[in-house]
Design an enzyme around this catalytic site. Structure first.
Site, PDB file in Angstrom:
ATOM      1  N   ARG A  18       4.031  -0.881   9.538  1.00 11.69           N
ATOM      2  CA  ARG A  18       2.456  -1.007   8.849  1.00 11.69           C
ATOM      3  C   ARG A  18       1.691  -1.919   9.632  1.00 11.69           C
ATOM      4  O   ARG A  18       2.182  -3.040  10.399  1.00 11.69           O
ATOM      5  CB  ARG A  18       2.605  -1.701   7.615  1.00 11.69           C
ATOM      6  CG  ARG A  18       1.515  -1.301   6.530  1.00 11.69           C
ATOM      7  CD  ARG A  18       1.836  -2.113   5.104  1.00 11.69           C
ATOM      8  NE  ARG A  18       3.037  -1.049   4.417  1.00 11.69           N
ATOM      9  CZ  ARG A  18       3.520  -1.760   3.307  1.00 11.69           C
ATOM     10  NH1 ARG A  18       2.636  -2.817   2.728  1.00 11.69           N
ATOM     11  NH2 ARG A  18       4.434  -0.971   2.734  1.00 11.69           N
ATOM     12  N   SER A 110      -0.106   2.997   2.427  1.00  8.92           N
ATOM     13  CA  SER A 110       0.332   2.673   0.939  1.00  8.92           C
ATOM     14  C   SER A 110      -0.867   2.033   0.125  1.00  8.92           C
ATOM     15  O   SER A 110      -1.849   2.654  -0.015  1.00  8.92           O
ATOM     16  CB  SER A 110       1.432   1.815   0.724  1.00  8.92           C
ATOM     17  OG  SER A 110       1.832   1.728  -0.275  1.00  8.92           O
ATOM     18  N   HIS A 111      -0.809   0.839  -0.390  1.00 10.08           N
ATOM     19  CA  HIS A 111      -1.825   0.300  -1.179  1.00 10.08           C
ATOM     20  C   HIS A 111      -2.432  -0.741  -0.324  1.00 10.08           C
ATOM     21  O   HIS A 111      -3.216  -1.533  -0.945  1.00 10.08           O
ATOM     22  CB  HIS A 111      -0.994  -0.494  -2.329  1.00 10.08           C
ATOM     23  CG  HIS A 111       0.002  -1.447  -1.915  1.00 10.08           C
ATOM     24  ND1 HIS A 111       1.072  -1.077  -1.512  1.00 10.08           N
ATOM     25  CD2 HIS A 111      -0.345  -2.810  -1.740  1.00 10.08           C
ATOM     26  CE1 HIS A 111       1.878  -2.451  -1.283  1.00 10.08           C
ATOM     27  NE2 HIS A 111       0.989  -3.451  -1.193  1.00 10.08           N
ATOM     28  N   LYS A 120       6.494   5.715   6.761  1.00  7.40           N
ATOM     29  CA  LYS A 120       7.477   5.398   5.829  1.00  7.40           C
ATOM     30  C   LYS A 120       8.502   6.671   6.448  1.00  7.40           C
ATOM     31  O   LYS A 120       7.879   7.644   6.659  1.00  7.40           O
ATOM     32  CB  LYS A 120       7.346   5.780   4.387  1.00  7.40           C
ATOM     33  CG  LYS A 120       6.397   4.410   3.697  1.00  7.40           C
ATOM     34  CD  LYS A 120       6.316   4.649   2.289  1.00  7.40           C
ATOM     35  CE  LYS A 120       5.424   3.375   1.883  1.00  7.40           C
ATOM     36  NZ  LYS A 120       4.926   3.715   0.582  1.00  7.40           N
ATOM     37  N   ASP A 244      -1.049   3.853  -6.910  1.00  9.27           N
ATOM     38  CA  ASP A 244      -1.453   3.350  -5.648  1.00  9.27           C
ATOM     39  C   ASP A 244      -1.818   4.288  -4.668  1.00  9.27           C
ATOM     40  O   ASP A 244      -1.928   5.570  -4.942  1.00  9.27           O
ATOM     41  CB  ASP A 244      -0.316   2.328  -5.126  1.00  9.27           C
ATOM     42  CG  ASP A 244       0.705   3.106  -4.460  1.00  9.27           C
ATOM     43  OD1 ASP A 244       0.942   4.150  -4.653  1.00  9.27           O
ATOM     44  OD2 ASP A 244       1.365   2.469  -3.538  1.00  9.27           O
ATOM     45  N   ASP A 246      -0.530   5.863  -2.041  1.00  7.95           N
ATOM     46  CA  ASP A 246      -0.090   7.260  -1.653  1.00  7.95           C
ATOM     47  C   ASP A 246       0.965   7.562  -2.740  1.00  7.95           C
ATOM     48  O   ASP A 246       1.786   8.256  -2.641  1.00  7.95           O
ATOM     49  CB  ASP A 246       0.825   6.680  -0.414  1.00  7.95           C
ATOM     50  CG  ASP A 246       1.954   5.519  -0.645  1.00  7.95           C
ATOM     51  OD1 ASP A 246       1.685   4.778  -1.405  1.00  7.95           O
ATOM     52  OD2 ASP A 246       3.045   5.630  -0.172  1.00  7.95           O
ATOM     53  N   ASP A 248       3.417   6.374  -4.766  1.00  7.02           N
ATOM     54  CA  ASP A 248       4.781   5.907  -5.098  1.00  7.02           C
ATOM     55  C   ASP A 248       4.821   4.929  -5.957  1.00  7.02           C
ATOM     56  O   ASP A 248       5.895   4.349  -6.330  1.00  7.02           O
ATOM     57  CB  ASP A 248       5.510   5.710  -3.857  1.00  7.02           C
ATOM     58  CG  ASP A 248       4.906   4.953  -2.795  1.00  7.02           C
ATOM     59  OD1 ASP A 248       3.869   4.032  -3.248  1.00  7.02           O
ATOM     60  OD2 ASP A 248       5.758   4.496  -1.981  1.00  7.02           O
ATOM     61  N   ARG A 249       4.069   4.198  -6.534  1.00  9.91           N
ATOM     62  CA  ARG A 249       3.650   3.145  -7.699  1.00  9.91           C
ATOM     63  C   ARG A 249       2.895   3.305  -8.689  1.00  9.91           C
ATOM     64  O   ARG A 249       1.669   3.609  -8.466  1.00  9.91           O
ATOM     65  CB  ARG A 249       3.128   1.998  -6.700  1.00  9.91           C
ATOM     66  CG  ARG A 249       4.395   1.452  -5.704  1.00  9.91           C
ATOM     67  CD  ARG A 249       3.840   0.295  -4.989  1.00  9.91           C
ATOM     68  NE  ARG A 249       3.089  -0.745  -5.407  1.00  9.91           N
ATOM     69  CZ  ARG A 249       2.193  -1.933  -5.113  1.00  9.91           C
ATOM     70  NH1 ARG A 249       2.361  -1.995  -3.889  1.00  9.91           N
ATOM     71  NH2 ARG A 249       1.743  -2.825  -6.001  1.00  9.91           N
ATOM     72  N   HIS A 331       7.476   0.760  -8.394  1.00  5.05           N
ATOM     73  CA  HIS A 331       8.172   1.707  -7.789  1.00  5.05           C
ATOM     74  C   HIS A 331       9.229   2.055  -8.754  1.00  5.05           C
ATOM     75  O   HIS A 331      10.127   1.143  -9.150  1.00  5.05           O
ATOM     76  CB  HIS A 331       8.873   1.134  -6.557  1.00  5.05           C
ATOM     77  CG  HIS A 331       8.149   1.030  -5.286  1.00  5.05           C
ATOM     78  ND1 HIS A 331       7.755   1.953  -4.554  1.00  5.05           N
ATOM     79  CD2 HIS A 331       7.516  -0.060  -4.832  1.00  5.05           C
ATOM     80  CE1 HIS A 331       6.832   1.468  -3.314  1.00  5.05           C
ATOM     81  NE2 HIS A 331       6.678   0.209  -3.789  1.00  5.05           N
TER      82      HIS A 331
END
Ligand SMILES: [Zn+2]
Length: 470
Positions: A18, A110-111, A120, A244, A246, A248-249, A331
């Site tokens: 990242r 992501s966030h 990822k 979030d 992407d 996943d949260r 998650h």
């Protein structure tokens, strides 16, 4: 062309890659990472077969170009690419699972803010993290690549993914639901999914927009939930669901506008799953409330405390064959009927299934949860070479105290008569994290005082207002 590059150490993290896109992190890095990761896969699968890797990317402006560079690197290593295009991270995980590819790579920040991006990775459906990522960095710096000519095939998994999400959905009574994908990569999926659901649905920020014009795409920070709370209030919704960047949260708001944090949400899911799998291990991280451990036990489960970090939780889940795991950050991993990865869209439908088949509202459930007093997760800077030493020093001092219980799976979580306190080192930043929880105010004050004592004893002197917050 040589793809040998030294990646900035800051980009190679414990769980993923990242960074801020720019000079230190760009398309050439993505090509090198593709070539490096492709080489890992080619070596693992063996020379007789051409391995396949599923690739996807999120809605960030930089993502399509970075994904192209990544695919080029994978092909140069001798990997066939199945390009799923734009979508949420769990859709890429789904593609890797159902197409039984040898790996998966998701270009996502992501966030994080809009100028960030990252990757990822999955290696044969398992997380690729920690030492794997460090070794990948070394491989890229050394230019130790396999050579080959891979192909690329466009493949849309979109409809199949939506059908799979709906497969475990059990509608029951009709609900009024507010949705906020935060202009993140799950927008299009949510928009299509809700058309298939009974009840009334109110959507905002469903258009995928990598500049995140409405708010930062992180539903675990309350200020990002203001719009969703308003949507719930204005329309009298049963609940609000946020995602979030992407997908996943997950973040949940009840009908009274209160947030259900990850550990609280986990209690609701655990109760449901334990009806089918009594005695099963249910895994969470060291930051979770005591309420989680008590309630899972009460529901006939085996609550397991594990180290924070989604890759670590996922690995532990596999090892223990746990049907459910989750983190405070939203998650949530289902492995009872699903594939054991963190899919917030799937989690949302599992929650709607619970709520559709009970006469309790989510607000009632929230009210019935044990009320404990806790501090938020407080973070402060501590030098990289010092942070783990501080934890060791605290452990040594605690060794002489008898009426406490110390869990040292990740930092120290100390249970006392008053409740518990936690001190852990972040795996990704030069930061120490503190949290305390008690059933009453006096107990909480005593826990805070203990933490302060420990920090001072290790030579950490924080400003007075930190301890006020603590
Ligand atoms: Zn995410």
């Amino acid at each position: 062309m040589s793809d040998m590059r030294r990646l900035e150490a800051i980009n190679l993290r414990e769980y993923d890659i990242r960074g801020v896109v720019g000079n230190g992190f760009n398309a050439e890095d993505y090509r090198s990472i593709g070539r490096g990761f492709g080489s890992v896969i080619v070596e693992k699968v063996g020379a007789d077969e051409t391995p396949t890797v599923a690739v996807g990317y999120d809605g960030r402006l930089s993502s399509p170009a970075l994904s192209n560079a990544l695919c080029a690197g994978l092909m140069a290593a001798g990997v066939n690419v199945i390009n799923g295009g734009m979508g949420p991270t769990p859709m890429l995980y789904f593609a890797a699972h159902v197409l039984a590819t040898d790996g998966g790579m998701m270009v996502t920040g992501s966030h994080n803010p809009s100028d960030w991006n990252g990757i990822k990775m999955l290696l044969c459906s398992n997380s690729f993290f920690g030492d794997d990522i460090q070794a990948l960095g070394d491989r890229i710096a050394a230019g130790a690549f396999t050579e080959g000519v891979g192909s690329i095939k466009e493949y849309s998994i979109f409809s199949r993914y939506i059908e799979r999400i709906l497969e475990d959905f059990d509608p029951g009574i009709e609900l009024k639901v507010a949705w906020d994908p935060g202009n993140g990569a799950s927008g299009e999926v949510i928009e299509n999914l809700v058309k298939r659901l009974p009840g009334q649905h109110f959507l905002i920020n469903e258009k995928i927009d990598g500049t995140f014009p409405a708010h930062h795409p992180d539903p675990t920070v309350e200020k990002n939930l203001v719009q969703l709370k308003e949507l719930v209030r204005v329309n009298g919704c049963d609940l609000g669901i946020g995602f979030d960047g992407d997908g996943d949260r997950i973040g949940i708001i009840d009908s009274k506008g209160r947030v259900l944090w990850g550990d609280q949400l986990m209690i609701l899911f655990a109760r449901e799953i334990l009806k089918e799998s009594p005695g099963a291990p249910i895994i969470t991280e060291v930051k979770a409330s005591k309420a989680f451990f008590d309630e899972v036990l009460k529901a006939g489960g085996d609550p397991v405390m594990w180290a924070a970090g989604h890759s670590l939780i996922k690995s532990k889940m596999l090892e223990m064959q746990a049907p459910l795991a989750g983190e405070m950050s939203g998650h949530i991993f289902f492995a009872d009927k699903y594939y054991g990865y963190d899919d917030a869209i799937y989690a949302a439908l599992r929650l709607l299934s619970i709520l559709g088949n009970t006469n309790q509202s989510i607000a009632d459930m929230q009210d019935a949860l044990p009320k404990l007093m806790s501090t938020p997760e407080l973070r402060f800077e501590c030098a990289e070479d010092r942070k783990f030493r501080v934890i060791e020093e605290v452990k040594l001092r605690l060794a002489n105290i008898t009426d406490i219980k110390v869990h040292d799976i990740d930092g120290v979580r100390v249970e006392t008569q008053d409740g518990w306190w936690l001190l852990r080192a972040s795996n990704t930043q030069a930061v120490l994290v503190v949290r305390c929880e008690s059933s009453n105010e006096e107990g909480l004050s005593r826990l805070k005082a203990t933490v302060k004592e420990q920090l001072v004893a290790s030579g950490i002197n924080l400003p007075a207002d930190f301890y006020l917050g603590l």
